[in-house]
Write an enzyme that holds these catalytic residues in place. Structure first.
Site, PDB file in Angstrom:
ATOM      1  N   ARG A  12       0.840  -1.208   0.000  1.00 17.05           N
ATOM      2  CA  ARG A  12       0.000   0.000   0.000  1.00 17.05           C
ATOM      3  C   ARG A  12       0.870   1.251   0.000  1.00 17.05           C
ATOM      4  O   ARG A  12       0.943   1.979  -0.980  1.00 17.05           O
ATOM      5  CB  ARG A  12      -0.937  -0.012   1.224  1.00 17.05           C
ATOM      6  CG  ARG A  12      -2.063   1.047   1.157  1.00 17.05           C
ATOM      7  CD  ARG A  12      -1.653   2.423   1.588  1.00 17.05           C
ATOM      8  NE  ARG A  12      -1.145   2.486   2.964  1.00 17.05           N
ATOM      9  CZ  ARG A  12      -0.661   3.585   3.512  1.00 17.05           C
ATOM     10  NH1 ARG A  12      -0.600   4.728   2.813  1.00 17.05           N
ATOM     11  NH2 ARG A  12      -0.181   3.565   4.746  1.00 17.05           N
ATOM     12  N   ASP A  13       1.563   1.511   1.093  1.00 19.56           N
ATOM     13  CA  ASP A  13       2.324   2.744   1.222  1.00 19.56           C
ATOM     14  C   ASP A  13       3.458   2.798   0.202  1.00 19.56           C
ATOM     15  O   ASP A  13       3.782   3.864  -0.337  1.00 19.56           O
ATOM     16  CB  ASP A  13       2.881   2.861   2.642  1.00 19.56           C
ATOM     17  CG  ASP A  13       3.240   4.283   3.025  1.00 19.56           C
ATOM     18  OD1 ASP A  13       3.093   5.190   2.185  1.00 19.56           O
ATOM     19  OD2 ASP A  13       3.659   4.493   4.170  1.00 19.56           O
ATOM     20  N   HIS A 205       4.159   3.940  13.067  1.00 17.66           N
ATOM     21  CA  HIS A 205       4.441   3.937  11.628  1.00 17.66           C
ATOM     22  C   HIS A 205       5.526   4.988  11.423  1.00 17.66           C
ATOM     23  O   HIS A 205       5.261   6.186  11.490  1.00 17.66           O
ATOM     24  CB  HIS A 205       3.171   4.290  10.846  1.00 17.66           C
ATOM     25  CG  HIS A 205       3.396   4.379   9.364  1.00 17.66           C
ATOM     26  ND1 HIS A 205       3.042   3.359   8.503  1.00 17.66           N
ATOM     27  CD2 HIS A 205       3.925   5.360   8.585  1.00 17.66           C
ATOM     28  CE1 HIS A 205       3.338   3.713   7.263  1.00 17.66           C
ATOM     29  NE2 HIS A 205       3.875   4.919   7.293  1.00 17.66           N
ATOM     30  N   HIS A 207       9.104   6.604   9.489  1.00 21.90           N
ATOM     31  CA  HIS A 207       9.865   6.753   8.252  1.00 21.90           C
ATOM     32  C   HIS A 207      11.342   6.960   8.581  1.00 21.90           C
ATOM     33  O   HIS A 207      11.693   7.425   9.665  1.00 21.90           O
ATOM     34  CB  HIS A 207       9.330   7.928   7.439  1.00 21.90           C
ATOM     35  CG  HIS A 207       8.027   7.629   6.765  1.00 21.90           C
ATOM     36  ND1 HIS A 207       7.600   8.297   5.643  1.00 21.90           N
ATOM     37  CD2 HIS A 207       7.051   6.741   7.047  1.00 21.90           C
ATOM     38  CE1 HIS A 207       6.418   7.831   5.252  1.00 21.90           C
ATOM     39  NE2 HIS A 207       6.067   6.890   6.104  1.00 21.90           N
ATOM     40  N   CYS A 238       4.591   9.653   1.582  1.00 21.01           N
ATOM     41  CA  CYS A 238       3.281  10.276   1.469  1.00 21.01           C
ATOM     42  C   CYS A 238       3.298  11.236   0.292  1.00 21.01           C
ATOM     43  O   CYS A 238       4.105  12.167   0.270  1.00 21.01           O
ATOM     44  CB  CYS A 238       2.903  11.030   2.743  1.00 21.01           C
ATOM     45  SG  CYS A 238       1.353  11.942   2.602  1.00 21.01           S
ATOM     46  N   ASN A 247       9.997   4.729   4.043  1.00 19.52           N
ATOM     47  CA  ASN A 247       9.541   3.898   5.152  1.00 19.52           C
ATOM     48  C   ASN A 247      10.706   3.100   5.726  1.00 19.52           C
ATOM     49  O   ASN A 247      11.714   2.864   5.050  1.00 19.52           O
ATOM     50  CB  ASN A 247       8.463   2.923   4.674  1.00 19.52           C
ATOM     51  CG  ASN A 247       7.110   3.567   4.547  1.00 19.52           C
ATOM     52  OD1 ASN A 247       6.461   3.848   5.543  1.00 19.52           O
ATOM     53  ND2 ASN A 247       6.684   3.817   3.324  1.00 19.52           N
TER      54      ASN A 247
END
Length: 306
Positions: A12-13, A205, A207, A238, A247
């Site tokens: 996803r990310d 979450h 980075h 993002c 990430n």
């Protein structure tokens, strides 16, 4: 031995942050291989309009495929109540809705201010509850915003409380912009836990935009965090937070946690082999991480056997 859940968010990310659309069959191979390596939770996509993120157009199909893998918890990101309904219809085990602590980022990312987002959370929570899916809220830009700058900790705490009151079953703190440092992580985790309860805040979450990702993981571990999001090869970021790519690399995170004597349930050797699937499907796409190049330490197996 303490169990730490490594939640893979690359499908996803990671994939939403690159221009190319990864082939559906390659995505399936990726997810199946990570599950076979022992990854227990994978965020397989997001239920956003395909015209906005064509990379996520096949998320419902990804959910159906992943649900056929024994022992895998299948989650997806949803931006609003409509997305929550699509996620329930697809059969997700859980969903996460991002709630930006920076109102500037919230308006840019989801076109809603904080008050409007609380309404969406309430409606999405009801849909998830009715559909039997776990509902989490990710407190995005909790450590700072590239659009707004510093985000007041008092504001993060206040909005965390509102998210819980609106129906969130679990919260995560998200360093969407890669601004966090270990002292800040410790401080904010303590404050949010004090406000909503230890059991409500379980996830970070993070980075690695400025090289502090794993240091921030250790700070989270020291404060009782038990779930960490990561992306294979460090794919991700993002699209509405300039300069926020990067990430935490799943391979590096697993090496560190296993070496520390923590239980991830993940076989590092098998995990390292998954990278080839992504490299083949996305030739030339930059992938990151130290462990894939250096390999584990010579005494790695002795460390994890302690």
């Amino acid at each position: 031995m303490t169990h730490i859940l490594v939640s893979e968010v690359g499908p996803r990310d990671g994939l939403q942050s690159i221009d190319r659309v990864m082939d559906l069959e390659a995505k399936k191979r990726w997810i199946a291989a990570e599950a076979a390596a022992g990854v227990q939770e994978i965020e397989v996509g997001s239920f956003v309009p395909p015209k906005l993120l064509p990379q996520m157009a096949d998320t419902a199909e990804m959910v159906r495929f992943a649900k056929g893998i024994d022992g895998l918890t299948v989650v997806a990101l949803v931006p609003n109540a409509k997305g929550a309904q699509r996620a329930v219809d697809a059969g997700v085990d859980g969903m996460s809705l991002p709630f930006s602590m920076s109102e500037t980022h919230s308006r840019k990312n989801l076109r809603k201010d904080h008050a409007e987002m609380v309404v969406e959370i309430r409606e999405a929570a009801a849909i998830a509850r009715e559909g039997g899916a776990h509902f989490a809220v990710g407190l995005a830009t909790a450590f700072g915003c590239t659009l707004e700058g510093a985000v007041a900790e008092d504001q993060v705490v206040r909005l965390a409380e509102q998210a819980v009151e609106a129906g969130a079953q679990e919260l995560g703190l998200s360093d969407t912009t890669g601004y966090a440092d270990p002292a800040q992580v410790r401080r904010l985790v303590r404050r949010v836990k004090a406000a909503v309860g230890d059991d409500m805040l379980t996830t970070l979450h993070l980075h690695n935009t400025r090289g502090l990702g794993l240091a921030n993981v250790v700070a989270g571990l020291e404060e009782g965090i038990t779930t960490f999001d990561a992306s294979l090869g460090g794919l991700g970021g993002c699209p509405f937070a300039p300069g926020a790519s990067g990430n935490i690399v799943t391979e590096d995170l697993v090496l560190m946690l296993n070496s520390m004597g923590l239980d991830t349930g993940i076989d590092l050797d098998k995990l390292l082999q998954v990278r080839a699937i992504v490299e083949e499907a996305l030739p030339g796409e930059p992938l990151y991480g130290f462990t894939p190049d250096a390999g584990p330490m010579l005494d790695y197996k002795k460390r994890i056997a302690r």
